[in-house]
Design an enzyme around this catalytic site. Structure first.
Site, PDB file in Angstrom:
ATOM      1  N   ASP A   1      10.257   8.864  -1.113  1.00 19.23           N
ATOM      2  CA  ASP A   1       9.856   8.615   0.280  1.00 19.23           C
ATOM      3  C   ASP A   1       8.592   7.772   0.410  1.00 19.23           C
ATOM      4  OD1 ASP A   1       7.932  10.414  -0.525  1.00 19.23           O
ATOM      5  OD2 ASP A   1       8.588  12.039   0.776  1.00 19.23           O
TER       6      ASP A   1
ATOM      7  N   TYR B   1       1.083   3.053  -5.156  1.00 18.82           N
ATOM      8  CA  TYR B   1       0.920   3.565  -6.524  1.00 18.82           C
ATOM      9  C   TYR B   1       0.495   2.482  -7.514  1.00 18.82           C
ATOM     10  CZ  TYR B   1       2.632   8.263  -5.582  1.00 18.82           C
ATOM     11  OH  TYR B   1       2.751   9.549  -5.114  1.00 18.82           O
TER      12      TYR B   1
END
Length: 443
Positions: free
Chosen positions: A172, A264
């Site tokens: 997600d 990330y």
């Protein structure tokens, strides 16, 4: 519209209550006849289940049946959908995943770097066992897997179940980022049509369009640079760590402005900075234990004690749940909606290995995902992805072959480590910490 029998595997998760609110929000679009909780941790599951039972009576009275169990057959028999969100070793092992690399000046994070490898090696066995259990009782159920680290888990599951086309790996994070894009652009997140490529937690948005075909990419970039970038999903919006993560994504756009990055990527592009800001005695895992876990446990305890969920401001729909449910809707009712999912490459990104598990836009139909072609990607991104994929593939091979050497090679390839002697020291410590979870490795 057919009503579904849904099983939540890993129902003791702190994300389960948000998932329940999302099911209530989406009940007209994804109606259930039965909801079942399954977890191996009876006590952890029971707290969520008892609170959920009260919540459903008040806000989902048309649901025909709700139950919770640790019995595999009771859980998975005749399931239509299984949502999987397990964490082998729990938050206690996550804390070690983060602390051990930091001891050597390396990023400590649950899905990136050595911590991600440790978590992945723990997840593989339990995920394979779980899929086998589900298939024993429901051969045709859709399995939607949220279990991390999704990059490593998806490679392992494709290797173990190469012909299972009803097993999908989902993350997600792209949609959580898109919620922030939508807020900046003042449009609905579900009206965004993204173009994206990469691996899980290692990708880039190349364009942000809307359903009318308008291109908002450059406008979005300029607004982020001018006004800043922050998380907007309710689950993470007020979390200081996530706020810093989104700020770092803005910095990455300044340094490498071609595409919009997955958040990330900060761990791979600024590893030294990520290490400097971490406290080994108070890592992200500890913050989750003290923050979200305590908050959710206290919420459930209040609901159970008061025998009502009325007035509980901590109950809210979150993107973790809504994204999974909307994907299930598209599969169940052939809605042909667009999502970013993890699929086998097979030429989608033409200059990457065909067997790589890539994260790209797909159309979800009753027959599964139909991936949209990306074509060739530029040399810089190709090089990065090939290196990262080699690391992920070696981790999986290391698991199946019980190979110390392949895990050492994997860590040496990882951008957060590089140094062989450092990789070896971290690996040896991780082996000791994970002796109850990892296979016995051969040198």
């Amino acid at each position: 519209m057919k009503k579904q029998r849904l099983v939540i595997a890993g129902s003791g998760s702190t994300y389960t209550m948000g998932m329940m609110m999302s099911l209530i929000e989406e009940k007209d679009h994804f109606p259930l006849r039965e909801l079942v909780f399954y977890d191996t941790d009876k006590e952890r599951q029971e707290r969520n289940a008892k609170a959920t039972e009260i919540l459903l009576k008040e806000r989902y009275p048309e649901l025909e049946a709700f139950s919770y169990t640790t019995d595999k057959e009771k859980a998975f028999q005749d399931a239509d959908f299984v949502f999987v969100q397990i964490r082998t070793g729990g938050l206690a092992m996550r804390e070690l995943d983060e602390q051990i690399p930091l001891k050597y000046g390396v990023v400590g994070q649950e899905t990136c770097g050595p911590g991600g490898m440790a978590y992945g090696l723990r997840s593989i066995k339990d995920m394979i066992d779980l899929v086998n259990d589900i298939r024993r009782y429901s051969p045709e159920a859709w399995i939607l897997n949220y279990t991390n680290p999704a990059a490593i888990v998806s490679i392992a599951l494709k290797r173990e179940f190469p012909k299972d086309n009803r097993l999908l790996n989902i993350c997600d994070m792209p949609i959580a980022i898109m919620i922030s894009y939508a807020q900046i652009l003042n449009i609905d997140v579900w009206d965004i049509v993204p173009e994206y490529f990469g691996l899980n937690h290692f990708g880039w948005f190349t364009k942000i369009l809307d359903k009318q075909g308008n291109d908002h990419t450059e406008t979005l970039k300029n607004l982020i640079l001018e006004r800043g970038f922050r998380p907007e999903d309710k689950e993470i919006a007020n979390d200081v760590s996530w706020q810093k993560t989104f700020e770092q994504a803005r910095q990455l756009m300044i340094d490498l402005p071609e595409y919009l990055p997955n958040t990330y990527l900060q761990y791979y592009f600024y590893p030294d900075q990520m290490v400097e800001k971490e406290d080994p005695e108070h890592t992200r895992a500890r913050k989750v234990i003290e923050g979200r876990q305590n908050r959710v446990h206290n919420l459930c305890d209040r609901i159970i004690k008061n025998n009502t969920a009325q007035g509980e401001e901590g109950l809210h729909v979150d993107i973790h749940g809504v994204f999974m449910i909307k994907a299930a809707e598209s599969l169940a009712y052939n809605l042909e909606k667009r999502f970013i999912l993890i699929v086998e490459n097979n030429g989608i990104i033409s200059n990457l290995p065909s067997e790589a598990m890539v994260e790209v836009p797909v159309i979800l139909t009753k027959n599964g995902p139909k991936a949209l072609s990306v074509g060739e990607i530029p040399t810089f991104y190709k090089g990065l992805i090939e290196n990262q994929y080699a690391y992920e593939k070696l981790v999986v091979e290391g698991y199946f072959e019980k190979s110390y050497t392949k895990l050492l090679q994997a860590l040496t390839l990882n951008r957060t480590v590089i140094n062989v002697s450092t990789a070896k020291a971290i690996l040896d410590d991780l082996i000791e910490a994970n002796k109850d979870f990892w296979p016995e490795l051969q040198k």
